[in-house]
Design an enzyme around this catalytic site. Structure first.
Site, PDB file in Angstrom:
ATOM      1  N   CYS A 138      18.303  47.149  78.872  1.00  0.00           N
ATOM      2  CA  CYS A 138      18.117  48.163  79.900  1.00  0.00           C
ATOM      3  C   CYS A 138      18.212  47.485  81.258  1.00  0.00           C
ATOM      4  CB  CYS A 138      16.732  48.790  79.807  1.00  0.00           C
ATOM      5  SG  CYS A 138      16.461  49.713  78.292  1.00  0.00           S
ATOM      6  N   GLY A 171      22.914  49.290  80.035  1.00  0.00           N
ATOM      7  CA  GLY A 171      22.482  50.440  79.242  1.00  0.00           C
ATOM      8  C   GLY A 171      23.280  51.665  79.622  1.00  0.00           C
ATOM      9  N   ASN A 195      12.453  47.155  80.880  1.00  0.00           N
ATOM     10  CA  ASN A 195      13.519  46.454  80.161  1.00  0.00           C
ATOM     11  C   ASN A 195      12.859  45.406  79.271  1.00  0.00           C
ATOM     12  OD1 ASN A 195      15.770  43.795  81.156  1.00  0.00           O
ATOM     13  ND2 ASN A 195      15.793  45.000  79.294  1.00  0.00           N
ATOM     14  N   GLY A 196      13.145  45.477  77.974  1.00  0.00           N
ATOM     15  CA  GLY A 196      12.574  44.491  77.060  1.00  0.00           C
ATOM     16  C   GLY A 196      12.089  45.159  75.791  1.00  0.00           C
ATOM     17  N   TYR A 254      26.525  36.383  77.745  1.00  0.00           N
ATOM     18  CA  TYR A 254      27.249  37.631  77.629  1.00  0.00           C
ATOM     19  C   TYR A 254      26.643  38.831  78.353  1.00  0.00           C
ATOM     20  CZ  TYR A 254      28.739  41.947  75.267  1.00  0.00           C
ATOM     21  OH  TYR A 254      29.153  43.219  75.000  1.00  0.00           O
TER      22      TYR A 254
END
Ligand code: SF4
Length: 490
Positions: free
Chosen positions: A15, A42, A116-117, A256
């Site tokens: 995210c 995301g 995020n996570g 990436y």
């Protein structure tokens, strides 16, 4: 069913979050452009919450940032403070009720939370709270953070955050909006990124530095593990929300996930990825005629490989710019067409040549198999696959959607077996030492769990048991690869 990228078995990003205060400017517009730059993190849903100093308003929906927001709904979001979110679901289904920011009533007024996570103790915290009568609207672990914050708001937002940081375990970079404040904090291991800086007369936090460029901002500080940023009318200040527990940024962000123009650990990722290609050329040299990247993510590493080896860099495939995410599911025939939907070989650049094919990762090995086949069909005489991510042998519990251990090619096969499976002439992976040296930081400053199984935050048994199960028939990997991704922790 969630929209899925067509035929791509790479690990999926998690995210993106932003939080900002822009005096004299509509924060929602700034948040929109910052989120636009974080779209790669995301693509399932997007949302922005704003505060005008007393009320918090929000708009969120399923889809890309540009699909969710338009002139009218941005106009309906007045205020100089905002948080925003782009989502890929790692825990909780891909449905609107799990879209973020998450909105809750608290003693200081409404709050909005963007995360995020992935929390590894979300299930037990939720069960505890539910047994005490706490109602939950969705199924995401982010709602646990939001509801915990609400519970502790009586002590003030900063104390509430510090308290929550000591209760939750896992990977998190979070931005919280209260009527008068933006707070942003990073987990004590610093697994997911979070940076802070200036934008106009105000301040902003974001998952990646690439969010600052489009809004004319400038990054000033990479939040440290356990650090908390507080933005209000007085400015931006930092505090230690929870004691640090090491420094373990996800190595995959460098390989990436993050955008190549982002800067992490002081290094521009494009440069780090070029250096990964150079290391790859030194670790796995081969006589060949052309170095061909898998577009677009393989380009910097292919340039590095080419530079180090002296073998010319050649664009051997074009990528359709329009197949990203779609709500239209590919039909069976399109699935069978496989990677051709996305990549077209440039036959004239391939025919009769010994190719070094550079890509970032192999998860289930299905995408690589199709690309190798494509190159041989275009007339390549040899295809030597070179991968910048070390072999992925263990699942991720910190917010990256991979698959269970039994579905990871490198967990169940040797390098030689994978080479045979993908049909390549040779196969070489960059080592952990090579990847971390390319970033320029020591190995202990990264999370390397999916490569070496050393989880910097211990994973509870019930979570790991599920992910470590090896399917009875590893051949099922093939069926799973056709666009159906398994979500971890759901
Ligand atoms: S396990 Fe792998 S993908 Fe997950 S945070 Fe660690 S390095 Fe990143």
């Amino acid at each position: 069913m969630a929209d899925q990228p067509i035929l791509d078995d790479r690990p999926k990003e998690e995210c993106g979050v932003v939080g900002l205060y822009t005096p004299g400017e509509e924060a929602a517009r700034v948040a929109f452009f910052a989120l636009f730059a974080l779209q790669h993190r995301g693509q399932e849903s997007a949302g922005i919450a704003v505060s005008d100093g007393s009320d918090v308003r929000m708009h969120k929906d399923m889809g890309l940032v540009s699909q969710v927001f338009h002139e009218e709904n941005l106009e309906a979001l007045p205020g100089e403070m905002a948080v925003g979110h782009t989502r890929y679901s790692t825990t909780g289904a891909s449905v609107l009720r799990n879209a973020q920011p998450i909105f809750c009533q608290s003693l200081v007024g409404e709050i909005a939370v963007a995360h995020n996570g992935n929390l590894i103790n979300a299930r037990e915290l939720r069960a505890e709270m539910e047994s005490e009568g706490e109602p939950f609207d969705g199924t995401s672990d982010s709602e646990v953070i939001a509801r915990l914050l609400v519970r502790h708001m009586h002590a003030g937002p900063e104390h509430a955050v510090a308290h929550v940081m000591r209760k939750i375990r896992g990977a998190y970079s979070v931005a919280v909006l209260t009527p008068r404040m933006v707070l942003a904090f990073r987990d004590p291991n610093g697994i997911r990124p979070l940076v802070a800086g200036r934008v106009g007369e105000g301040w902003m936090v974001a998952s990646e530095s690439c969010a600052f460029g489009p809004v004319g901002g400038q990054i000033e500080h990479e939040l440290q593990p356990g650090e908390l940023a507080i933005i209000d009318r007085k400015g931006m200040r930092f505090a230690q929300g929870a004691p640090p527990n090491g420094r373990n940024m996800c190595l995959f962000e460098f390989i990436y996930f993050a955008r190549p123009d982002s800067r992490m650990y002081g290094t521009v990722l494009y440069t780090a990825r070029e250096r990964m290609g150079e290391h790859l050329a030194r670790e796995h040299p081969i006589a060949a005629d052309a170095v061909v990247p898998v577009p677009d993510s393989g380009i910097p590493a292919a340039l590095g490989y080419s530079r180090e080896s002296g073998i010319p860099f050649v664009e051997g495939m074009t990528k359709s710019r329009y197949i990203h995410r779609t709500f239209i599911q590919p039909d069976q025939r399109m699935r069978e067409m496989g990677v051709r939907m996305k990549l077209t070989p440039i036959v004239e650049h391939i025919q009769g040549k010994r190719i070094v094919l550079v890509d970032d990762s192999i998860v289930r090995a299905t995408t690589t198999t199709q690309i190798v086949k494509l190159l041989f069909e275009a007339g390549a005489t040899e295809v030597h696959v070179r991968i910048t991510a070390p072999p992925i042998k263990f699942p991720c519990f910190y917010g990256i959607d991979m698959c269970s251990r039994g579905e990871l090619a490198a967990a169940v096969m040797s390098v030689e077996q994978i080479r045979a499976k993908v049909g390549a002439t040779s196969l070489g992976y960059l080592s952990i030492e090579g990847a971390t040296a390319a970033v320029g930081s020591p190995e202990h400053e990264f999370c390397l769990a999916c490569f070496n199984g050393h989880y910097p935050i211990p994973v509870p048994d019930d979570l790991s048991k599920q992910a470590f199960e090896v399917p009875p028939d590893v051949g099922q990997m093939e069926t799973l690869s056709t666009g159906q991704l398994k979500l971890i922790g759901t």
